[in-house]
Write an enzyme that holds these catalytic residues in place. Structure first.
Site, PDB file in Angstrom:
ATOM      1  CG  HIS A 121      -2.032  -1.029   1.080  1.00 59.55           C
ATOM      2  ND1 HIS A 121      -1.987  -2.241   1.746  1.00 59.55           N
ATOM      3  CD2 HIS A 121      -3.180  -1.035   0.346  1.00 59.55           C
ATOM      4  CE1 HIS A 121      -3.072  -2.944   1.452  1.00 59.55           C
ATOM      5  NE2 HIS A 121      -3.813  -2.240   0.603  1.00 59.55           N
ATOM      6  CG  HIS A 125      -2.001  -0.052  -4.308  1.00 62.99           C
ATOM      7  ND1 HIS A 125      -2.672  -0.986  -5.073  1.00 62.99           N
ATOM      8  CD2 HIS A 125      -2.942   0.512  -3.494  1.00 62.99           C
ATOM      9  CE1 HIS A 125      -3.951  -1.011  -4.728  1.00 62.99           C
ATOM     10  NE2 HIS A 125      -4.140  -0.099  -3.789  1.00 62.99           N
ATOM     11  CG  HIS A 161      -6.822   4.456  -3.223  1.00 63.47           C
ATOM     12  ND1 HIS A 161      -5.776   4.546  -4.118  1.00 63.47           N
ATOM     13  CD2 HIS A 161      -6.867   3.150  -2.840  1.00 63.47           C
ATOM     14  CE1 HIS A 161      -5.229   3.365  -4.259  1.00 63.47           C
ATOM     15  NE2 HIS A 161      -5.857   2.488  -3.508  1.00 63.47           N
ATOM     16  CD  GLN A 325      -3.218 -13.724  -4.425  1.00 63.79           C
ATOM     17  OE1 GLN A 325      -3.566 -12.975  -5.329  1.00 63.79           O
ATOM     18  NE2 GLN A 325      -3.093 -13.307  -3.171  1.00 63.79           N
TER      19      GLN A 325
END
Length: 360
Positions: A121, A125, A161, A325
Site C-alpha cells: 500500500h 499501488h 485513496h 489468491q
C-alpha cells in the site's frame, strides 16, 4: 495518445494562466491538449530514463502497463508522472483552470506521504489504481459521458485513496486500540485516515489547486472524492455497494447517463475494480503484486504474533499462497468485475475480463 502530453509529462512544469471560466462539459480524452508548460528538466534523470518514460507513457493505454519499469525510470516518482500526464491529456489544467504548479506540489506531497517501506500500500499501488481508473473510465466514455469535475475527482481519489497507509489493516488498528481507530470510532479507519490527512495536505496554500473553484463545485468534488475513497473499504463497504449496484443494474431504472446517484455508484465500482485488479493482469505483473501484498501481510502477522490472533493469510508459516489468491479472486474480484461488465463497457475491457476468467 497525444505526443505533447507525453513530452510535457516528462518535465517539471510551471503554472499556466487561466483564460476562461470553469466548465463541467463532457470530458473527451481525444480533445486538444493545452500548450505544455515550460520545461525544467530533472538534472538527475538520464537520457535513457527520459526515453523510457516517453515510451512507457505512449503505452499507458495498455491494461498490462509496465508500472514497475516506470517506477525505476522515474526514480520512484511514478504517481506524479502519471498524474501530470493524465491531467495534460484530458486537458483538465486548461478546462478547469488548475494551477499546474500547485497541483504538482500537491501530488508530490502525497507521493512523499506514501511510505516506501510499506511493501504494497504505497505510491506504486496508488499509481496502479490511477492507471486502472483511467483505463476503465475511457471504456465508459461512449456509455456514460462524464463531466470534467467528475474526472478530476476520480483521478484525485485514486491518487490519495491509500495515502499515509501504515501497512496494517483495519482489524489490526481496531484490535490494538490504535489512535486512528479511536479517532474514527472503528469505522472505516484507514479510509477516513487517507481522506482526512490528504485533505489536510490539499488545503495548504501551496498545494490547493482547487482553491479557485466556486463553493458549489468544490463541495461537489470533495463529496465525490470522499464517497469514492470510502468505497474502497473491503470490510464494511464492499458488499453493500456491490449489492446495491447489482440491484440497480438489473433494474430498468439504472440510468447513469442522467441520474447522478447512479453515476456515482458506477464511479465507485470503477475505483473498486481498479483497486482489486491485480489478478486481471498478465502473470509477471500479477506475481510481483502478490509477492508485495503477502510481504505486507506477513509483517503484520509478525507484530500480532505476540498477543493477538493472526488473521488468515497473515501467517507466513501456515499460508497456502494459491489458496489465498483463489479465495480473494472468487470472493472479491470476480463478483466486482462481473457486476461492472453488465454495464456493456468497451470490447477491450470485455477481453481483459475474459482473459482473467480463463485463469480461474
Amino acid at each position: 495518445m497525444t505526443k505533447r502530453a507525453v513530452d510535457a509529462a516528462c518535465t517539471d512544469p510551471s503554472p499556466q494562466p487561466a483564460s476562461s471560466s470553469v466548465t463541467t462539459s463532457n470530458h473527451s480524452s481525444a480533445g486538444h491538449i493545452a500548450s505544455p508548460p515550460n520545461d525544467l528538466e530533472d538534472p538527475t534523470r538520464s537520457v535513457s530514463d527520459s526515453e523510457k518514460i516517453v515510451e512507457l507513457l505512449e503505452s499507458a493505454d495498455s491494461w498490462n502497463w509496465d508500472l514497475f519499469t516506470m517506477d525505476t525510470a522515474t526514480s520512484g516518482r511514478p504517481l506524479i508522472t502519471l498524474s501530470h500526464f493524465l491531467f495534460l491529456r484530458s486537458n483538465l489544467y486548461a478546462i478547469l483552470h488548475i494551477p499546474v504548479e500547485k497541483f504538482l506540489k500537491f501530488v508530490e506531497a502525497i507521493e512523499s506521504g506514501y511510505h516506501r517501506e510499506v511493501p504494497y500500500h504505497n505510491a506504486l499501488h496508488a499509481t496502479d489504481v490511477l492507471h486502472g481508473v483511467s483505463y476503465l473510465l475511457a471504456s465508459c466514455e461512449e456509455v456514460v459521458p462524464m463531466g470534467d469535475l467528475e474526472l478530476m475527482a476520480l483521478y484525485t481519489a485514486a491518487v490519495i485513496h491509500d495515502y499515509n497507509h501504515p501497512g496494517k489493516n483495519n482489524n489490526f488498528l481496531v484490535n490494538t486500540l490504535d489512535e486512528m481507530a479511536l479517532l474514527y470510532n472503528d469505522r472505516s479507519v484507514l479510509e477516513n485516515h487517507h481522506l482526512s490527512t490528504a485533505f489536510r495536505v490539499l488545503i495548504q496554500t501551496e498545494h490547493n489547486f482547487l482553491q479557485h473553484l466556486c463553493r458549489d463545485d468544490f463541495k461537489q468534488v470533495r463529496e465525490l472524492i470522499i464517497e469514492l475513497v470510502l468505497a474502497t473499504d473491503l470490510q464494511t463497504q464492499h458488499f453493500a455497494i456491490l449489492s446495491m449496484f447489482k440491484n440497480k443494474v438489473c433494474s430498468i431504472s439504472f440510468d447513469p447517463y442522467n441520474n447522478d446517484e447512479d453515476r456515482n455508484l458506477l464511479w465507485k465500482m470503477i475505483i473498486k475494480c481498479a483497486d482489486v485488479s491485480n489478478p486481471t493482469k498478465a502473470m509477471p505483473l500479477y506475481t510481483q503484486w502478490t509477492e508485495r501484498v503477502l510481504q505486507e501481510f506477513f509483517l503484520q502477522g509478525n507484530e500480532t504474533a505476540a498477543g493477538l490472533p493472526i488473521s488468515p493469510y497473515y501467517d507466513r508459516d501456515t499460508i497456502s499462497v494459491p489458496n489465498s489468491q483463489i479465495g480473494f479472486i472468487e470472493f472479491i474480484c470476480v463478483s466486482t468485475w462481473c457486476a461492472v461488465m453488465k454495464c456493456s463497457l468497451s470490447p477491450a475491457v470485455a477481453s481483459t475480463f475474459r482473459s482473467f476468467r480463463c485463469v480461474l
